[in-house]
Design a protein around this motif. Structure first.
Motif, PDB file in Angstrom:
ATOM      1  N   ARG A  50      65.650   8.515  23.574  1.00 55.87           N
ATOM      2  CA  ARG A  50      66.509   8.535  24.755  1.00 55.87           C
ATOM      3  C   ARG A  50      65.679   8.473  26.039  1.00 55.87           C
ATOM      4  N   PHE A  51      64.537   9.135  26.046  1.00 55.18           N
ATOM      5  CA  PHE A  51      63.655   9.141  27.211  1.00 55.18           C
ATOM      6  C   PHE A  51      63.293   7.725  27.657  1.00 55.18           C
ATOM      7  N   LYS A  52      63.108   6.829  26.701  1.00 58.55           N
ATOM      8  CA  LYS A  52      62.690   5.465  27.052  1.00 58.55           C
ATOM      9  C   LYS A  52      63.784   4.676  27.765  1.00 58.55           C
ATOM     10  N   HIS A  53      64.998   5.213  27.765  1.00 61.65           N
ATOM     11  CA  HIS A  53      66.091   4.542  28.476  1.00 61.65           C
ATOM     12  C   HIS A  53      66.232   5.028  29.919  1.00 61.65           C
ATOM     13  N   HIS A  54      65.391   5.963  30.332  1.00 65.43           N
ATOM     14  CA  HIS A  54      65.394   6.336  31.752  1.00 65.43           C
ATOM     15  C   HIS A  54      65.018   5.103  32.567  1.00 65.43           C
ATOM     16  N   PRO A  55      65.663   4.859  33.702  1.00 72.99           N
ATOM     17  CA  PRO A  55      65.389   3.633  34.473  1.00 72.99           C
ATOM     18  C   PRO A  55      63.906   3.411  34.758  1.00 72.99           C
ATOM     19  N   MET A  56      63.170   4.487  35.062  1.00 67.33           N
ATOM     20  CA  MET A  56      61.743   4.341  35.368  1.00 67.33           C
ATOM     21  C   MET A  56      60.957   3.806  34.175  1.00 67.33           C
ATOM     22  N   VAL A  57      61.310   4.285  32.990  1.00 68.21           N
ATOM     23  CA  VAL A  57      60.587   3.891  31.778  1.00 68.21           C
ATOM     24  C   VAL A  57      61.110   2.558  31.250  1.00 68.21           C
ATOM     25  N   ALA A  58      62.421   2.396  31.269  1.00 66.23           N
ATOM     26  CA  ALA A  58      63.010   1.167  30.746  1.00 66.23           C
ATOM     27  C   ALA A  58      62.517  -0.053  31.511  1.00 66.23           C
ATOM     28  N   GLU A  59      62.399   0.085  32.831  1.00 63.12           N
ATOM     29  CA  GLU A  59      61.921  -1.039  33.637  1.00 63.12           C
ATOM     30  C   GLU A  59      60.499  -1.423  33.249  1.00 63.12           C
ATOM     31  N   LEU A  60      59.677  -0.425  32.942  1.00 61.87           N
ATOM     32  CA  LEU A  60      58.288  -0.683  32.546  1.00 61.87           C
ATOM     33  C   LEU A  60      58.216  -1.401  31.208  1.00 61.87           C
ATOM     34  N   LEU A  61      59.044  -0.986  30.262  1.00 64.33           N
ATOM     35  CA  LEU A  61      58.950  -1.505  28.893  1.00 64.33           C
ATOM     36  C   LEU A  61      59.734  -2.793  28.683  1.00 64.33           C
ATOM     37  N   GLU A  62      60.677  -3.099  29.568  1.00 67.73           N
ATOM     38  CA  GLU A  62      61.505  -4.287  29.396  1.00 67.73           C
ATOM     39  C   GLU A  62      60.640  -5.538  29.267  1.00 67.73           C
ATOM     40  N   GLY A  63      60.920  -6.322  28.234  1.00 67.03           N
ATOM     41  CA  GLY A  63      60.150  -7.537  27.979  1.00 67.03           C
ATOM     42  C   GLY A  63      58.896  -7.294  27.153  1.00 67.03           C
ATOM     43  N   GLY A  64      58.592  -6.025  26.846  1.00 66.45           N
ATOM     44  CA  GLY A  64      57.428  -5.712  26.030  1.00 66.45           C
ATOM     45  C   GLY A  64      57.806  -5.531  24.569  1.00 66.45           C
ATOM     46  N   LYS A  65      56.817  -5.127  23.775  1.00 67.11           N
ATOM     47  CA  LYS A  65      57.099  -4.871  22.358  1.00 67.11           C
ATOM     48  C   LYS A  65      56.273  -3.685  21.876  1.00 67.11           C
ATOM     49  N   ARG A  66      56.912  -2.897  21.032  1.00 69.76           N
ATOM     50  CA  ARG A  66      56.233  -1.751  20.421  1.00 69.76           C
ATOM     51  C   ARG A  66      55.356  -2.268  19.278  1.00 69.76           C
ATOM     52  N   VAL A  67      54.113  -1.766  19.205  1.00 69.82           N
ATOM     53  CA  VAL A  67      53.195  -2.241  18.176  1.00 69.82           C
ATOM     54  C   VAL A  67      52.714  -1.125  17.250  1.00 69.82           C
ATOM     55  N   ALA A  68      52.955   0.126  17.605  1.00 72.72           N
ATOM     56  CA  ALA A  68      52.535   1.217  16.722  1.00 72.72           C
ATOM     57  C   ALA A  68      53.335   2.465  17.047  1.00 72.72           C
ATOM     58  N   TYR A  69      53.473   3.327  16.043  1.00 73.96           N
ATOM     59  CA  TYR A  69      54.187   4.596  16.191  1.00 73.96           C
ATOM     60  C   TYR A  69      53.485   5.654  15.355  1.00 73.96           C
ATOM     61  N   GLY A  70      53.546   6.895  15.820  1.00 72.06           N
ATOM     62  CA  GLY A  70      53.020   8.007  15.037  1.00 72.06           C
ATOM     63  C   GLY A  70      53.469   9.325  15.622  1.00 72.06           C
ATOM     64  N   ALA A  71      53.189  10.402  14.895  1.00 68.63           N
ATOM     65  CA  ALA A  71      53.551  11.739  15.349  1.00 68.63           C
ATOM     66  C   ALA A  71      52.595  12.756  14.747  1.00 68.63           C
ATOM     67  N   ARG A  72      52.418  13.845  15.475  1.00 64.34           N
ATOM     68  CA  ARG A  72      51.612  14.956  14.958  1.00 64.34           C
ATOM     69  C   ARG A  72      51.963  16.217  15.743  1.00 64.34           C
ATOM     70  N   ALA A  73      51.719  17.339  15.100  1.00 64.62           N
ATOM     71  CA  ALA A  73      51.903  18.610  15.787  1.00 64.62           C
ATOM     72  C   ALA A  73      50.736  18.851  16.735  1.00 64.62           C
TER      73      ALA A  73
END
Length: 551
Positions: free
Chosen positions: A278-301
């Protein structure tokens, strides 16, 4: 399985974990005495495969370990040029001026890096000194001689799903050392065993944790600002949980997008991964990512307890290093520098002990260095930020934590003295009856993604025929206790979709608890947050898990 005969190898120092702490310890040992026999065991398929960090690196640790790291070609090139803190609302944002921030919060002189690539480079430096590094070798058990840790069992592979040896079973080896360094990272299985067996947390506050999720995006070059660092707080978490995000503009038009949720949240319906999306849909973030592509994902404590929560660090024959002990500076969102410094300190203590003819005792000099040296100075001055956030929320923490950090910086003492953390993150989980479910928007497949789609971008793989490495102390607890009392939060707190509650009329309870361990990205959140403390994370066979390219 206790009667299995294994071959053994003898070393001066056995190091579990090829992260910044373990590799730094290995390098420092060889710098002090090139004749020392040192081995590093890494459960990932290669060095760096299980490394995930933001990361903005404070080079203080690396400067101490390898002063000429620039000349030696370390993959540390993107210096921070712009540093900002932003409080988000649902549709807008307010930037916090830099001038009232304590000086320690400045990122001047720090670097945006892939810690996976930094560790790969450190491994090259280590191997150049004659250090043996064995990737794909999970350390699954401690070797004990009385009360002394004498080594570890590593490389056991080929068990069947019921835990019995399969046709290709390999019993592994005992790697024995005069000293054993446990540098597994956050909530490692051997570190947990040591902390429990020796009651190392006695007299200290419980460790606190966060779950950190990260994506790497390739964005429009016109929007890319190499060296830019942005941290946010506020929306979408609000009062539901503490946490925040980071946005780091790295090299090659890549942006590191990360989201951290403090695991002491009470509402069992909170869904950290969905909050990140949901955070990535904030206007500030969405504008930055629009037209881009995700290439990796991960998570850790992430260990967040800080100074108050550091356990006793030594037992006979072994020591805890790096995130196994919990050296993260929470407000700075940095721990790699302290991990490196802990590796240096442990190495110097072990080298001195071996030179004096000792082995298998407690490295008290290491503990003393951590409690009084550079790591202590870094963590003591921020010790109240996390408990202040837990007690007073984001705004209270900004004010009280800021005052306390300014006082520590100017007067070298914390004006708030030392606040306690209180409950563990598991105990902080509230009963479902007190809360309402949270309605999260569905992923759009452009900015936000479902968990299983994203897990594919962690390149995770587990051999399905092996035993499940996520052990339940009591298999009945998820449906009998956690489901009616807490709405079984494992369905939501896991960032990889490992846990499911499946309706099944064929069983008396009407539902089954399903563990899809193949999806596990080794974040350890389940081991931390399960309100019944019924899930125990153990190591799968070596080489399994995520294969992060440049996290």
């Amino acid at each position: 399985m206790a009667d299995i005969e294994r071959e053994s190898m003898e070393f001066d120092v056995v190091i579990v974990g090829a992260g910044p702490a373990g590799l730094s310890a290995a390098i420092r040992l060889k710098q002090i005495d090139p004749d020392l026999n040192v081995v590093v065991l890494e459960k990932g398929s290669e060095v760096g495969a299980h490394i995930l960090s933001g990361a903005v690196l404070d080079p203080v640790g690396l400067n101490a370990l390898i002063p000429d790291w620039k000349e030696k070609g370390a993959p540390i090139r993107t210096e921070v040029k712009s540093d900002s803190f932003v409080v988000l609302g649902p549709s807008g944002s307010v930037r916090i001026p830099n001038w009232p921030m304590p000086r320690l919060m400045s990122n001047h002189g720090n670097y945006i890096v892939s810690m996976g690539n930094v560790c790969r480079w450190l491994a090259e430096q280590a191997e150049g000194l004659g250090i043996e590094i064995f990737p794909g070798m999970a350390a699954s058990a401690l070797v004990m001689e009385g009360e002394r840790v004498a080594g570890v069992v590593a490389g056991e592979m080929g068990k069947q799903s019921d835990g019995t040896p399969g046709p290709s079973y390999e019993p592994g080896m005992e790697l024995r050392g005069k000293y054993v360094f446990i540098a597994e990272g956050v909530r490692g299985s051997l570190a947990r065993q040591l902390i429990e067996k020796y009651d190392l947390s006695a007299g200290h506050e419980p460790q606190k944790f966060g779950i950190g999720m990260k994506e790497i995006w390739e964005i429009d070059p016109a929007k890319h600002r190499e060296g830019t660092v942005v941290h946010t707080m506020g929306w979408p978490l609000g009062k539901n949980a503490g946490g925040g995000s980071f946005i780091y503009h790295a090299e090659n038009n890549q942006v590191f997008i990360g989201f951290v949720v403090h695991l002491n949240y009470a509402n069992p319906y909170l869904y950290p991964y969905a909050e990140f999306q949901r955070f990535k849909h904030h206007p500030m973030v969405a504008e930055l990512l629009e037209g881009g592509k995700r290439v990796a994902y991960g998570a850790r404590a992430i260990s967040e307890g800080g100074w108050q929560s550091i356990p006793k660090l030594t037992v006979p024959g072994a020591a805890l290093l790096g995130c196994s002990a919990g050296f993260v500076n929470v407000p700075r969102i940095k721990g790699n520098h302290n991990a490196i410094l802990s590796g240096i300190a442990a190495a110097e203590a072990a080298a001195a002990a071996i030179k004096a003819g000792r082995e298998g005792d407690e490295l008290t000099d290491y503990e003393a260095d951590v409690r009084s040296g550079e790591i202590a100075r870094d963590l003591k001055r921020v010790r109240n930020v996390k408990p202040a956030w837990s007690r007073t929320g984001m705004i209270g923490s900004l004010m009280l934590g800021g005052i306390d950090m300014w006082g520590a910086g100017i007067f070298n003492r914390n004006v708030l003295f030392t606040w306690k953390h209180g409950k563990t993150d598991a105990a902080a989980t509230g009963k479902a009856a007190r809360y309402k479910p949270i309605d999260y928007p569905k992923p759009d497949g452009k900015l936000s993604f479902d968990r299983l789609t994203n897990v594919a971008f962690s390149f995770t793989n587990h051999e399905e025929s092996q035993p499940c490495h996520l052990r339940l102390k009591d298999p009945s607890v998820p449906i009998r206790v956690n489901l009616p009392e807490y709405a079984e939060p494992a369905q939501r707190y896991c960032p990889a979709g490992v846990y499911e509650v499946v309706e099944d009329a064929s069983v008396p309870e009407g539902a089954r608890f399903v563990i899809n361990f193949q999806n596990c990205v080794h974040c350890k959140t389940c081991d931390i947050k399960d309100p019944s403390q019924n899930i125990v994370w153990t190591t799968p066979q070596g080489g399994d898990g995520p294969n992060y390219p440049n996290m």
